[in-house]
Design an enzyme around this catalytic site. Sequence first.
Site, PDB file in Angstrom:
ATOM      1  N   LYS A   1      11.274  14.108   0.699  1.00 51.37           N
ATOM      2  CA  LYS A   1      11.093  14.022  -0.759  1.00 51.37           C
ATOM      3  C   LYS A   1      10.786  15.407  -1.335  1.00 51.37           C
ATOM      4  CE  LYS A   1       9.554   9.211  -0.469  1.00 51.37           C
ATOM      5  NZ  LYS A   1       8.454   8.232  -0.532  1.00 51.37           N
TER       6      LYS A   1
ATOM      7  N   GLN B   1       1.941   8.069  -0.580  1.00 52.27           N
ATOM      8  CA  GLN B   1       2.804   7.488   0.449  1.00 52.27           C
ATOM      9  C   GLN B   1       2.099   6.319   1.146  1.00 52.27           C
ATOM     10  OE1 GLN B   1       5.943   8.283   0.825  1.00 52.27           O
ATOM     11  NE2 GLN B   1       6.408   7.117   2.658  1.00 52.27           N
TER      12      GLN B   1
ATOM     13  N   ASP C   1       6.674   6.015  -8.491  1.00 56.14           N
ATOM     14  CA  ASP C   1       7.039   5.000  -7.496  1.00 56.14           C
ATOM     15  C   ASP C   1       7.229   3.625  -8.151  1.00 56.14           C
ATOM     16  OD1 ASP C   1       7.478   5.598  -4.817  1.00 56.14           O
ATOM     17  OD2 ASP C   1       5.352   5.896  -4.392  1.00 56.14           O
TER      18      ASP C   1
HETATM   19  N1  GUN Z   1       6.483   3.880   2.054  1.00 53.97           N
HETATM   20  C1  GUN Z   1       7.721   3.391   2.293  1.00 53.97           C
HETATM   21  N2  GUN Z   1       8.499   3.517   1.189  1.00 53.97           N
HETATM   22  C2  GUN Z   1       7.732   4.089   0.237  1.00 53.97           C
HETATM   23  C3  GUN Z   1       7.981   4.473  -1.109  1.00 53.97           C
HETATM   24  O1  GUN Z   1       9.060   4.293  -1.674  1.00 53.97           O
HETATM   25  N3  GUN Z   1       6.938   5.059  -1.751  1.00 53.97           N
HETATM   26  C4  GUN Z   1       5.727   5.235  -1.171  1.00 53.97           C
HETATM   27  N4  GUN Z   1       4.761   5.784  -1.890  1.00 53.97           N
HETATM   28  N5  GUN Z   1       5.465   4.876   0.079  1.00 53.97           N
HETATM   29  C5  GUN Z   1       6.462   4.320   0.778  1.00 53.97           C
END
Ligand code: GUN
Length: 292
Positions: free
Chosen positions: A52, A96, A119
């Site tokens: 990311k 995350q 998110d």
């Molecule tokens: N863990 C797995 N997928 C995601 C996501 O799209 N965002 C976040 N913050 N954690 C994750």
Amino acid sequence: MVILDGKKTSLDIKNEIAEEVKSILNKGQRAPHLAAVIVGKDGASLTYVGSKVKACERVGFDSTLIKLDESIGEDELLDKVNELNNDDKIDGYIVQLPLPKHIDSQKILLAVDPKKDVDGFHPTNFGRMALNLPTFISATPHGIMELLKRYNVSTEGKNTIVIGRSDIVGKPISILMGLKTNPGNSTVTMAHSRTKNIESLIVQADIIISALGVPNFIKSSMVKDGAIVIDVGITRVKDNSEKGYKIVGDVDFENVSKKSSYITPVPGGVGPMTIAMLLKNTLLAYQNLSLS
Ligand code: GUN
């Protein structure tokens, strides 16, 4: 059969975003800024967050990676969240998941300012999504919808089965596929661990969206001819490669692809779209357009 190429489509989207960033910078304004918080040292999570942050650099965003120790207390993490909420230089951020067991994830996600919640996990944003109001749609379901849109896949009136009811994928995508939108307008069944006769439901579906995390669960015998198959599974399976693992989806691609009309590969399908949509949400946050 058409392969829904998430790698190529995500590159298109990232190029569009990079163009947008150029025009922002040309006007003398600062670049959009995404922050990511990661707690602990889970290998898969570190890889995702790393991707990311790298993607931010590629499109010209600023990015900040905040790595916190596994032992951090809930209050300390809440302080960090509040700090990010009040930092004018950060447009959006993610925490995350999963978080360590001693931290209540819901409490943390509720503390995120909905205007910075790129998110789309905050109840305000989730609710706005369900009502088809402008919002941050979570990156994975958003990526699936964008892939269907860009390939002009017709979903109206079709029977969709979503397998898995997670807050991040199954629940939101089942709502989005039923909205009065294009893509959308489909008749949705949400299947989960307590669903009886799941195979008989899958075989009737025109659209199969699998977010189960069980490698090769969907076999060609479960799939109707011409079905549209979206594979959200990303399970690490040990192998002899340099990395020591490979990513395997929920769908037996080799055999299911022969029966399907459209299918996403793993890797190179939904995964790369997720990152592209997170960037798109960050741009929205920068432009302050998400909750208008
Ligand atoms: N863990 C797995 N997928 C995601 C996501 O799209 N965002 C976040 N913050 N954690 C994750």
